[in-house]
Design a protein around this motif. Structure first.
Motif, PDB file in Angstrom:
ATOM      1  N   CYS A  62       1.009  -1.189  -0.044  1.00 40.06           N
ATOM      2  CA  CYS A  62      -0.146   0.082   0.091  1.00 40.06           C
ATOM      3  C   CYS A  62       0.900   1.109   0.160  1.00 40.06           C
ATOM      4  N   THR A  63       2.262   1.140   0.260  1.00 34.91           N
ATOM      5  CA  THR A  63       3.091   2.183   0.098  1.00 34.91           C
ATOM      6  C   THR A  63       4.047   1.935  -0.940  1.00 34.91           C
ATOM      7  N   SER A  64       4.229   2.467  -2.009  1.00 32.14           N
ATOM      8  CA  SER A  64       5.517   2.032  -2.890  1.00 32.14           C
ATOM      9  C   SER A  64       6.035   3.396  -3.253  1.00 32.14           C
ATOM     10  N   VAL A  65       7.254   3.381  -4.019  1.00 28.18           N
ATOM     11  CA  VAL A  65       7.876   4.446  -4.310  1.00 28.18           C
ATOM     12  C   VAL A  65       8.566   4.528  -5.619  1.00 28.18           C
ATOM     13  N   PHE A  66       8.663   5.556  -6.570  1.00 29.09           N
ATOM     14  CA  PHE A  66       9.228   5.759  -7.577  1.00 29.09           C
ATOM     15  C   PHE A  66      10.605   6.376  -7.480  1.00 29.09           C
ATOM     16  N   ASP A  67      11.546   5.554  -8.376  1.00 28.51           N
ATOM     17  CA  ASP A  67      12.766   5.857  -8.405  1.00 28.51           C
ATOM     18  C   ASP A  67      13.316   6.180  -9.558  1.00 28.51           C
ATOM     19  N   PHE A  76      22.127   6.709 -19.923  1.00 28.67           N
ATOM     20  CA  PHE A  76      21.967   7.457 -21.037  1.00 28.67           C
ATOM     21  C   PHE A  76      21.763   6.594 -22.251  1.00 28.67           C
ATOM     22  N   TYR A  77      20.728   7.227 -22.973  1.00 25.81           N
ATOM     23  CA  TYR A  77      20.413   6.319 -24.287  1.00 25.81           C
ATOM     24  C   TYR A  77      19.616   7.450 -25.234  1.00 25.81           C
ATOM     25  N   PRO A  78      19.724   7.459 -26.564  1.00 24.50           N
ATOM     26  CA  PRO A  78      19.008   8.539 -27.206  1.00 24.50           C
ATOM     27  C   PRO A  78      17.615   8.391 -27.492  1.00 24.50           C
ATOM     28  N   ASP A  79      17.008   7.266 -26.946  1.00 24.74           N
ATOM     29  CA  ASP A  79      15.713   7.179 -26.962  1.00 24.74           C
ATOM     30  C   ASP A  79      14.928   7.598 -25.504  1.00 24.74           C
ATOM     31  N   LEU A  80      15.819   8.070 -24.589  1.00 24.15           N
ATOM     32  CA  LEU A  80      15.560   8.237 -23.262  1.00 24.15           C
ATOM     33  C   LEU A  80      15.986   9.778 -22.933  1.00 24.15           C
ATOM     34  N   PRO A  81      14.987  10.450 -23.256  1.00 24.62           N
ATOM     35  CA  PRO A  81      15.405  11.941 -23.287  1.00 24.62           C
ATOM     36  C   PRO A  81      15.625  12.527 -21.942  1.00 24.62           C
ATOM     37  N   ALA A  82      14.962  12.103 -20.902  1.00 23.75           N
ATOM     38  CA  ALA A  82      15.420  12.602 -19.550  1.00 23.75           C
ATOM     39  C   ALA A  82      16.591  12.097 -19.064  1.00 23.75           C
ATOM     40  N   GLY A  83      17.157  10.952 -19.660  1.00 22.77           N
ATOM     41  CA  GLY A  83      18.538  10.480 -18.995  1.00 22.77           C
ATOM     42  C   GLY A  83      18.284   9.555 -17.845  1.00 22.77           C
ATOM     43  N   TYR A  84      17.068   9.421 -17.406  1.00 22.89           N
ATOM     44  CA  TYR A  84      16.511   8.367 -16.541  1.00 22.89           C
ATOM     45  C   TYR A  84      15.248   7.807 -16.893  1.00 22.89           C
ATOM     46  N   GLN A  85      15.093   6.756 -16.261  1.00 23.00           N
ATOM     47  CA  GLN A  85      13.764   6.153 -16.386  1.00 23.00           C
ATOM     48  C   GLN A  85      12.971   6.237 -15.208  1.00 23.00           C
ATOM     49  N   ILE A  86      11.862   6.568 -14.853  1.00 25.80           N
ATOM     50  CA  ILE A  86      11.161   6.440 -13.831  1.00 25.80           C
ATOM     51  C   ILE A  86      10.629   4.888 -13.560  1.00 25.80           C
ATOM     52  N   SER A  87      10.953   4.370 -12.522  1.00 26.98           N
ATOM     53  CA  SER A  87      10.736   3.154 -12.198  1.00 26.98           C
ATOM     54  C   SER A  87      10.796   2.945 -10.714  1.00 26.98           C
ATOM     55  N   GLN A  88      10.446   1.630 -10.255  1.00 24.73           N
ATOM     56  CA  GLN A  88      10.397   1.308  -8.998  1.00 24.73           C
ATOM     57  C   GLN A  88      11.455   0.330  -8.543  1.00 24.73           C
ATOM     58  N   TYR A  89      12.131   0.636  -7.378  1.00 22.72           N
ATOM     59  CA  TYR A  89      13.134  -0.418  -7.209  1.00 22.72           C
ATOM     60  C   TYR A  89      12.914  -1.238  -5.732  1.00 22.72           C
ATOM     61  N   SER A  90      13.375  -0.383  -4.678  1.00 19.30           N
ATOM     62  CA  SER A  90      13.294  -1.212  -3.412  1.00 19.30           C
ATOM     63  C   SER A  90      11.861  -1.019  -2.784  1.00 19.30           C
ATOM     64  N   GLN A  91      11.138  -0.431  -3.093  1.00 21.19           N
ATOM     65  CA  GLN A  91       9.489  -0.401  -2.875  1.00 21.19           C
ATOM     66  C   GLN A  91       8.605  -0.642  -3.988  1.00 21.19           C
ATOM     67  N   PRO A  92       8.477  -1.623  -4.579  1.00 19.11           N
ATOM     68  CA  PRO A  92       7.608  -1.954  -5.766  1.00 19.11           C
ATOM     69  C   PRO A  92       6.069  -2.009  -5.152  1.00 19.11           C
ATOM     70  N   PRO A 121      14.963   7.906  -5.055  1.00 19.03           N
ATOM     71  CA  PRO A 121      13.445   8.442  -5.290  1.00 19.03           C
ATOM     72  C   PRO A 121      13.262   9.669  -6.368  1.00 19.03           C
ATOM     73  N   ASP A 122      12.368   9.326  -7.053  1.00 15.07           N
ATOM     74  CA  ASP A 122      12.220  10.657  -7.969  1.00 15.07           C
ATOM     75  C   ASP A 122      11.566  11.845  -7.292  1.00 15.07           C
ATOM     76  N   PRO A 123      12.426  12.864  -7.001  1.00 25.02           N
ATOM     77  CA  PRO A 123      12.008  14.158  -6.125  1.00 25.02           C
ATOM     78  C   PRO A 123      10.473  14.647  -6.684  1.00 25.02           C
ATOM     79  N   ASP A 124      10.273  14.478  -7.794  1.00 22.60           N
ATOM     80  CA  ASP A 124       9.000  15.119  -8.337  1.00 22.60           C
ATOM     81  C   ASP A 124       7.756  14.331  -8.074  1.00 22.60           C
TER      82      ASP A 124
END
Ligand code: ADP
Ligand code: MG
Length: 481
Positions: free
Chosen positions: A78-83, A88-104, A279-282
């Protein structure tokens, strides 16, 4: 089990599945997700990572992930976190992927495999997490330039990770097909592999039976179940070969070369710390109301395992037949409509036999079947009440497939109604016996095997329409003499 020169080896497999979420909008933006759209027409400033843009979580995608977790009998967190997963990859403009890691969002669960012999085996699910898809680099559009299509960037994916519980390519295939079935029942992923809705990474190692796990290699970006199975098969044998020649398997990421049927190194394996997860600060932590989760649980459809148990327990089907019939929801629905008020085994035989064969030949799904459940049911009734023989029913069915007509209409039009008139059958038998006087003499002298020949002749004389039970009864009498 693999027979090496130095004895046998066991293959150990864990699978990571990227399942595209069924959703009209992306995971963190309102851009559309329609497959096959003109390049870069479904891209919001968030997906293109313009400065200052803020992601907003799509509630529907969260709902889909929770439903999937429930369908996999998994722990819902019931609590999870986006990381942020940085690379770097040309098809990833932000330079990061928003994913979940330690708290899926989803923790431990399980999938039950239906083995070919009718038994089952349970495979552990480690976790399911939400993440964004990347865009797509196009290298084949121009001789000197590469292009980027960001339509896919930001689409919601569920990454579903299994425990290293699988022991053969066949089990891996069963696992993936079962997972696909569950996702399609839930309506959370369409399972369309040609469109990339399911993509697979296979982790493979080998060990002596009972020994500790060996070093694994990860084969990336497989896009069909068949390729996963071929890649595992090749990779396990390669590793046995390496070890038996005195070498060591190095942990690395490999690619499967579809044309040559081999795996080859892509890069040395990156570690989690290479991605600098944080953790994604946004985004604030995702907090679910347990009551909402329970609402979703209560609204789940009947899933394949429960349906299979019901087909076995209530309808008396074998586990093997039940497993086949529940593999697609549409098939199960069709079968149940045919079976209602009829013999379930007979209904199952028609669906899995003549109907599947016809659909295969026509290369169409059961939804597009030229024969409706009601029509197949009516055909079964015509056999059950003795109007036509089981033999002729096959011909009627073929005609139904070809013309879409009702079985009753075909039977009348072609005059296929079974002859149950004892006098007519007796007359046909008399004709046959008179024409085959020499064979009758042989039969009476002890050549019992000729009995089948007489039956065949009588059936032929009646155009296959004579009631077989009556034929037997009268023929036996007349031959006795
Ligand atoms: P990574 O990010 O390194 O790929 P994950 O935890 O996402 O790590 O996935 C690891 C996958 O590898 C899981 O499916 C797990 O079951 C599998 N796995 C772990 N150890 C082994 C092993 N020794 N042999 C085969 N598969 C393994
Ligand atoms: Mg991995």
């Amino acid at each position: 089990m693999i027979d090496g020169r130095s004895g046998s080896w066991e293959t150990v497999i864990g699978l990571e599945v990227h399942a595209q979420i069924v959703s009209n909008a992306k995971l963190f933006s309102g851009a559309a997700t329609r497959f096959g759209a003109e390049p870069n027409t479904q891209v919001s400033p968030v997906d293109a990572a313009f400065p200052g843009m803020l992601p907003v979580i799509n509630r529907h995608c969260v709902e889909q992930a929770v439903k999937t977790g429930l369908g996999l009998q998994a722990q819902i967190n019931c609590t999870s976190v986006f990381d942020r997963k940085n690379y770097f990859y040309p098809d990833l403009p932000a330079g990061y992927q928003i994913s979940q890691y330690s708290q899926p969002i989803v923790g431990h669960g399980r999938i039950v495999l239906d083995l070919p012999d009718g038994s089952t085996r349970t495979i552990g699910i480690t976790r399911l997490h939400l993440e964004q898809d990347a865009g797509k680099s196009l290298h084949d559009q121009h001789p000197h330039w590469s292009f980027v299509d960001l339509n896919r960037a930001g689409i919601g994916l569920m990454e579903i990770v299994s425990e290293p519980d699988l022991r053969s390519a066949e089990e891996a295939g069963l696992y993936l097909r079962k997972l696909r079935t569950i996702l399609r029942y839930l309506g959370t992923c369409d399972g369309n592999m040609e469109e990339g809705s399911l993509r697979f990474d296979a982790n493979v190692s080998v060990r002596r039976p009972g020994a500790a796990y060996g070093t694994r290699c990860e084969i990336k970006n497989l896009n069909s179940v068949r390729h996963v199975m071929q890649a595992i098969e090749y990779e396990a044998h390669r590793q046995v070969e390496v070890i038996e020649q005195g070498g060591q398997v190095v942990q690395e990421t490999r690619l499967f070369d579809v044309a040559r049927g081999v795996t080859r190194p892509m890069r040395s394996k990156e570690d989690a710390h290479d991605y600098r997860y944080f953790p994604d600060p946004d985004l604030v932590p995702l907090v679910l109301d347990p009551a909402w989760v329970e609402e979703l649980r209560a609204g789940l459809p009947e899933l394949p395992d429960a349906k299979k148990a019901r087909f076995v327990g209530e309808l008396g089907l074998s586990p093997e037949d039940a497993a086949v019939l529940v593999a697609e929801q549409a098939t199960a629905l069709y079968f149940e409509q045919v079976a209602r008020g009829r013999n379930p085994k007979t209904a199952a035989n028609w669906v899995m036999g003549d109907l599947f064969a016809a659909l295969n030949r026509l290369e169409i799904g059961i939804e597009a079947s030229p024969v409706s459940p009601a029509q197949l049911g009516a055909l079964i009734d015509l056999v059950a009440d003795g109007t036509i023989s089981g033999r002729l029913a096959k011909d009627v069915f073929a005609e139904m497939v070809a013309t879409g007509a009702d079985p009753g209409t075909i039977v009348e039009r072609k005059g296929l109604r079974q002859v149950t008139d004892a006098d007519a059958i007796a007359a046909a038998i008399d004709d046959v016996l008179a024409a085959q006087a020499d064979k009758v003499a042989q039969y009476r002298a002890g050549r019992d095997k000729l009995y089948g020949f007489f039956v065949g002749q009588v059936m032929r004389a009646t155009g296959g329409k004579a009631n077989p039970a009556l034929v037997n009864e009268l023929l036996t009498k007349k031959l006795a003499g």
